[in-house]
Design an enzyme around this catalytic site. Sequence first.
Site, PDB file in Angstrom:
ATOM      1  N   GLY A  49       0.867  -1.175   0.000  1.00 40.74           N
ATOM      2  CA  GLY A  49       0.000   0.000   0.000  1.00 40.74           C
ATOM      3  C   GLY A  49       0.897   1.216   0.000  1.00 40.74           C
ATOM      4  N   SER A  75       3.304   3.207   2.594  1.00 45.03           N
ATOM      5  CA  SER A  75       3.862   3.090   3.950  1.00 45.03           C
ATOM      6  C   SER A  75       3.717   4.381   4.752  1.00 45.03           C
ATOM      7  CB  SER A  75       5.330   2.673   3.882  1.00 45.03           C
ATOM      8  OG  SER A  75       6.093   3.613   3.154  1.00 45.03           O
ATOM      9  N   CYS A 135       6.121  -5.249   0.342  1.00 48.66           N
ATOM     10  CA  CYS A 135       6.284  -3.922  -0.227  1.00 48.66           C
ATOM     11  C   CYS A 135       6.176  -2.836   0.855  1.00 48.66           C
ATOM     12  CB  CYS A 135       5.315  -3.734  -1.388  1.00 48.66           C
ATOM     13  SG  CYS A 135       5.859  -2.434  -2.507  1.00 48.66           S
ATOM     14  N   ARG A 186      12.661   3.817  -0.136  1.00 48.69           N
ATOM     15  CA  ARG A 186      11.306   3.859  -0.726  1.00 48.69           C
ATOM     16  C   ARG A 186      11.390   4.180  -2.206  1.00 48.69           C
ATOM     17  NH1 ARG A 186       7.888   8.049   0.893  1.00 48.69           N
ATOM     18  NH2 ARG A 186       6.240   6.955  -0.205  1.00 48.69           N
ATOM     19  N   ILE A 231       5.653  -3.079  -7.545  1.00 49.99           N
ATOM     20  CA  ILE A 231       4.912  -1.832  -7.785  1.00 49.99           C
ATOM     21  C   ILE A 231       5.508  -0.740  -6.899  1.00 49.99           C
ATOM     22  CG2 ILE A 231       2.645  -0.716  -7.768  1.00 49.99           C
ATOM     23  CD1 ILE A 231       1.435  -3.609  -7.829  1.00 49.99           C
ATOM     24  N   ARG A 232       6.211   0.199  -7.533  1.00 49.84           N
ATOM     25  CA  ARG A 232       6.899   1.262  -6.756  1.00 49.84           C
ATOM     26  C   ARG A 232       7.568   0.659  -5.522  1.00 49.84           C
ATOM     27  NH1 ARG A 232       5.489   6.578  -7.333  1.00 49.84           N
ATOM     28  NH2 ARG A 232       5.312   6.800  -5.124  1.00 49.84           N
ATOM     29  N   HIS A 251       4.816  -8.247  -4.432  1.00 50.42           N
ATOM     30  CA  HIS A 251       3.447  -8.520  -3.953  1.00 50.42           C
ATOM     31  C   HIS A 251       3.040  -9.968  -4.234  1.00 50.42           C
ATOM     32  CE1 HIS A 251       2.205  -4.340  -3.107  1.00 50.42           C
ATOM     33  NE2 HIS A 251       3.083  -4.047  -4.047  1.00 50.42           N
ATOM     34  N   GLU A 254       0.809 -11.550  -2.899  1.00 45.90           N
ATOM     35  CA  GLU A 254      -0.653 -11.648  -2.771  1.00 45.90           C
ATOM     36  C   GLU A 254      -1.365 -11.314  -4.074  1.00 45.90           C
ATOM     37  OE1 GLU A 254       1.283  -9.360  -1.612  1.00 45.90           O
ATOM     38  OE2 GLU A 254       0.377  -7.372  -1.754  1.00 45.90           O
TER      39      GLU A 254
HETATM   40  N1  GLN Z   1       5.954   3.041  -2.610  1.00 46.17           N
HETATM   41  C1  GLN Z   1       5.114   2.534  -1.551  1.00 46.17           C
HETATM   42  C2  GLN Z   1       5.564   3.048  -0.199  1.00 46.17           C
HETATM   43  O1  GLN Z   1       6.507   3.763  -0.094  1.00 46.17           O
HETATM   44  C3  GLN Z   1       5.096   1.019  -1.529  1.00 46.17           C
HETATM   45  C4  GLN Z   1       4.397   0.521  -2.749  1.00 46.17           C
HETATM   46  C5  GLN Z   1       3.641  -0.734  -2.555  1.00 46.17           C
HETATM   47  O2  GLN Z   1       3.388  -1.207  -1.455  1.00 46.17           O
HETATM   48  N2  GLN Z   1       3.222  -1.264  -3.675  1.00 46.17           N
HETATM   49  O3  GLN Z   1       4.969   2.719   0.771  1.00 46.17           O
END
Ligand code: GLN
Length: 192
Positions: free
Chosen positions: A49, A51, A81, A110, A139-140, A175, A177
């Site tokens: 999600g 953080s 993540c 991050r 994802i990021r 991820h 999940e």
């Molecule tokens: N970039 C998000 C963060 O800094 C992490 C991305 C993710 O959980 N998919 O929390």
Amino acid sequence: MAAQKVGVLALQGDVAEHVAALVAVGAHPVEVRAPEDVAGLDALVLPGGESTAISRLLESSGLFDAVGERLAGGMPAFGTCAGMILLASQVVDGRPDQRSFGAIDVVVRRNGYGRQVDSFEQALPVRALGAEPLEAVFIRAPVVERAGPDVEVLAEVGGSPVLCRQGPVLVAAFHPELSGDLRLHRLFVGEC
Ligand code: GLN
């Protein structure tokens, strides 16, 4: 044996996907939103999600201390993540007020994979899971810049750890999940 009661931190992020994966591997998931939800958990999943948002909600809900105490007492935890960022000992490029639990000795940056490769998928060999590579969705994602001597690196991408374990704490930069591959959830629940 009764199914393990595995909390899923349900403040923000991909909570439903973790709940579904835990049900599929035979655990009993419990959504965690308030300090009283932490009592009696056998383990905790911290989902992906954002953080910074999850950190803020952990503080305002009073959950930060309740979860921190259980982690300090050795409760098994699995962070994916953003969840990995929250379990890390140090966060680089976080918000100044962002907090993490320090449950695993890794330094994470991050969004460390940069803009062009904000998101990517990769077949990831994980020896602990057998011959079939894991389809890993990033994802990021955070980059692990340093893993301490007691951290076991279970998988790497481009020389950086992306799946790490230290005692009862498992973290993934990706991820599991989201891919429908239940092997990491099974591994986690099997070790709780
Ligand atoms: N970039 C998000 C963060 O800094 C992490 C991305 C993710 O959980 N998919 O929390």
